[in-house]
Design a protein around this motif. Sequence first.
Motif, short mmCIF file in Angstrom:
data_model
loop_
_atom_site.label_atom_id
_atom_site.label_comp_id
_atom_site.label_asym_id
_atom_site.label_seq_id
_atom_site.Cartn_x
_atom_site.Cartn_y
_atom_site.Cartn_z
N VAL A 200 0.96 -1.18 0.18
CA VAL A 200 -0.12 -0.08 0.02
C VAL A 200 1.09 1.51 -0.01
CG1 VAL A 200 -1.64 1.34 1.36
CG2 VAL A 200 -1.86 -1.05 1.20
N ALA A 201 0.58 2.33 -0.83
CA ALA A 201 1.07 3.43 -0.95
C ALA A 201 0.07 4.36 -0.16
CB ALA A 201 1.54 3.89 -2.01
N ARG A 202 0.10 4.97 1.14
CA ARG A 202 -0.79 5.81 1.62
C ARG A 202 -0.31 7.22 1.33
NH1 ARG A 202 -2.61 4.50 7.59
NH2 ARG A 202 -0.47 5.41 8.09
N LEU A 203 -1.23 7.92 0.82
CA LEU A 203 -1.15 9.52 0.74
C LEU A 203 -1.55 10.52 1.73
CD1 LEU A 203 -0.85 7.94 -2.09
CD2 LEU A 203 -1.93 10.20 -3.16
N ASN A 204 -0.49 10.96 2.30
CA ASN A 204 -0.81 11.92 3.51
C ASN A 204 -1.02 13.34 3.19
OD1 ASN A 204 -0.83 9.48 5.42
ND2 ASN A 204 1.37 9.44 5.34
N PHE A 205 -2.15 14.18 3.59
CA PHE A 205 -2.34 15.62 3.27
C PHE A 205 -2.23 16.27 4.57
CE2 PHE A 205 -4.06 12.68 -0.12
CZ PHE A 205 -3.84 13.48 -1.19
N ASP A 206 -2.00 17.42 4.31
CA ASP A 206 -2.19 18.53 5.21
C ASP A 206 -3.55 18.96 5.47
OD1 ASP A 206 -2.39 20.51 3.41
OD2 ASP A 206 -0.16 20.92 3.70
N ALA A 207 -3.62 19.91 6.38
CA ALA A 207 -5.05 20.55 6.45
C ALA A 207 -5.65 21.30 5.51
CB ALA A 207 -4.93 21.48 7.92
N ALA A 208 -4.50 21.84 4.44
CA ALA A 208 -4.95 22.45 3.31
C ALA A 208 -5.15 21.62 2.11
CB ALA A 208 -3.98 23.78 3.12
N ASP A 209 -5.00 20.54 2.24
CA ASP A 209 -5.42 19.46 1.31
C ASP A 209 -4.12 19.35 0.15
OD1 ASP A 209 -8.22 18.70 1.83
OD2 ASP A 209 -8.33 20.73 1.55
N ASN A 210 -2.81 19.45 0.60
CA ASN A 210 -1.78 19.49 -0.15
C ASN A 210 -1.03 18.05 0.46
OD1 ASN A 210 -1.31 22.13 -1.43
ND2 ASN A 210 -1.55 22.70 0.77
N LEU A 211 -0.75 17.43 -0.88
CA LEU A 211 0.08 16.29 -0.23
C LEU A 211 1.45 16.49 0.36
CD1 LEU A 211 0.28 13.05 -0.81
CD2 LEU A 211 1.74 13.44 -2.91
N LEU A 212 1.62 15.78 1.64
CA LEU A 212 2.70 15.91 2.38
C LEU A 212 3.75 14.88 2.02
CD1 LEU A 212 1.24 16.39 6.24
CD2 LEU A 212 2.58 18.07 4.43
N ASN A 213 3.32 13.61 2.15
CA ASN A 213 4.18 12.56 1.63
C ASN A 213 3.57 11.32 1.45
OD1 ASN A 213 3.49 11.24 4.32
ND2 ASN A 213 4.74 12.77 5.07
N VAL A 214 4.23 10.32 1.05
CA VAL A 214 3.73 8.99 0.45
C VAL A 214 4.26 7.90 1.59
CG1 VAL A 214 3.49 7.19 -1.09
CG2 VAL A 214 3.62 9.69 -1.66
N GLU A 215 3.35 7.03 2.16
CA GLU A 215 4.13 6.07 3.30
C GLU A 215 3.69 4.62 2.60
OE1 GLU A 215 2.55 4.66 7.59
OE2 GLU A 215 1.96 6.84 6.85
N LEU A 216 4.78 3.85 2.64
CA LEU A 216 4.75 2.51 2.09
C LEU A 216 4.36 1.59 3.33
CD1 LEU A 216 5.33 1.16 -0.70
CD2 LEU A 216 7.68 0.72 0.40
N ILE A 217 3.39 0.73 3.08
CA ILE A 217 2.87 0.01 3.87
C ILE A 217 3.06 -1.38 3.53
CG2 ILE A 217 1.00 -0.95 5.54
CD1 ILE A 217 -0.10 2.01 5.46
N THR A 218 3.83 -2.55 3.74
CA THR A 218 3.86 -3.71 3.46
C THR A 218 3.68 -4.92 4.50
OG1 THR A 218 6.29 -3.73 4.01
CG2 THR A 218 5.76 -3.10 1.89
N GLU A 219 3.39 -4.41 5.74
CA GLU A 219 3.19 -5.44 7.04
C GLU A 219 1.79 -6.32 6.41
OE1 GLU A 219 1.97 -7.81 9.84
OE2 GLU A 219 0.69 -5.76 9.85
N PRO A 220 1.82 -7.65 6.14
CA PRO A 220 0.82 -8.32 5.80
C PRO A 220 -0.73 -7.90 6.22
CG PRO A 220 2.53 -9.65 5.95
CD PRO A 220 2.82 -8.38 6.33
N ALA A 221 -0.90 -8.15 7.49
CA ALA A 221 -1.97 -7.73 8.44
C ALA A 221 -2.37 -6.49 8.09
CB ALA A 221 -1.86 -7.94 9.99
N ALA A 222 -1.58 -5.32 7.89
CA ALA A 222 -2.04 -4.17 7.65
C ALA A 222 -2.74 -3.99 6.18
CB ALA A 222 -0.92 -2.90 7.77
N VAL A 223 -1.84 -4.70 5.40
CA VAL A 223 -2.20 -4.64 3.91
C VAL A 223 -3.58 -5.37 3.72
CG1 VAL A 223 -1.65 -5.58 1.55
CG2 VAL A 223 0.24 -4.71 3.06
#
Length: 251
Positions: A200-223
Amino acid sequence: MARRLRFNGTGSGVNGCPAVHEDLDSGEVIVHGPALTDPDDIDQLRHLNEGEVPIVVPRELLVDFGPKEVTRVPDIIGLDEFDRLFTQFKHTAWRLETRRRYASDETTGTYAQFTRGEPVNWDGVDAAWCAERREQTALGKRFERVRVIDSPPTAGQLYLLDNARRNSAVGERIFNLWRQDADRLALPAEDFWLFDSRLVARLNFDAADNLLNVELITEPAAVLRYVQARDAAMHLAVPYDQFAAQLTAKE
């Protein structure tokens, strides 16, 4: 104020009990299951205070769905690495879009055209992006999105509904889902890409709806939680052209 709880998983495929939830703000873990009721068993418990209820859960439930670290450190990837995911995946790339607006959209000429009420000609817009999508879909890969829509839709959501014509033309399958249905399905209030049902690539945004960063998630239970969200969303999602027709009929 009610907690913001996330369902992590269950040890039962039948009745959903026992199960693990996590408080998204405090990090506390909530486990529910059958109560321990035998007095002889309860007498062996230490530090069982008034108001506390002992429950019984299988060890694998905690191993599979409990947190693996005291403080989770997110795996933030650069935008170049994020872009490479769209050519390195093997078969499916699936996106959930939940926000009411995206600040980056509002800086484009097409957004200005749309908000002025002018028809938008999507031909030639982001030609390199369109070419890459066509190349990947020609290899048999599948791109899909579900976009959550408010009632009434925001200007940004209507813009993306029109934008779906471009995405569809290059091989993406675009769907829409009313927010009330997304809430009923308990979909995560997150934007993410799910690649090959394994990362999973989770897109994190700030309060003004700008993309802050992209978080990679690979742990099987989370995916797995994101896979379940995809399956639930697709159950009620409607192809964008049918959804647009519904909106027109309401007007």
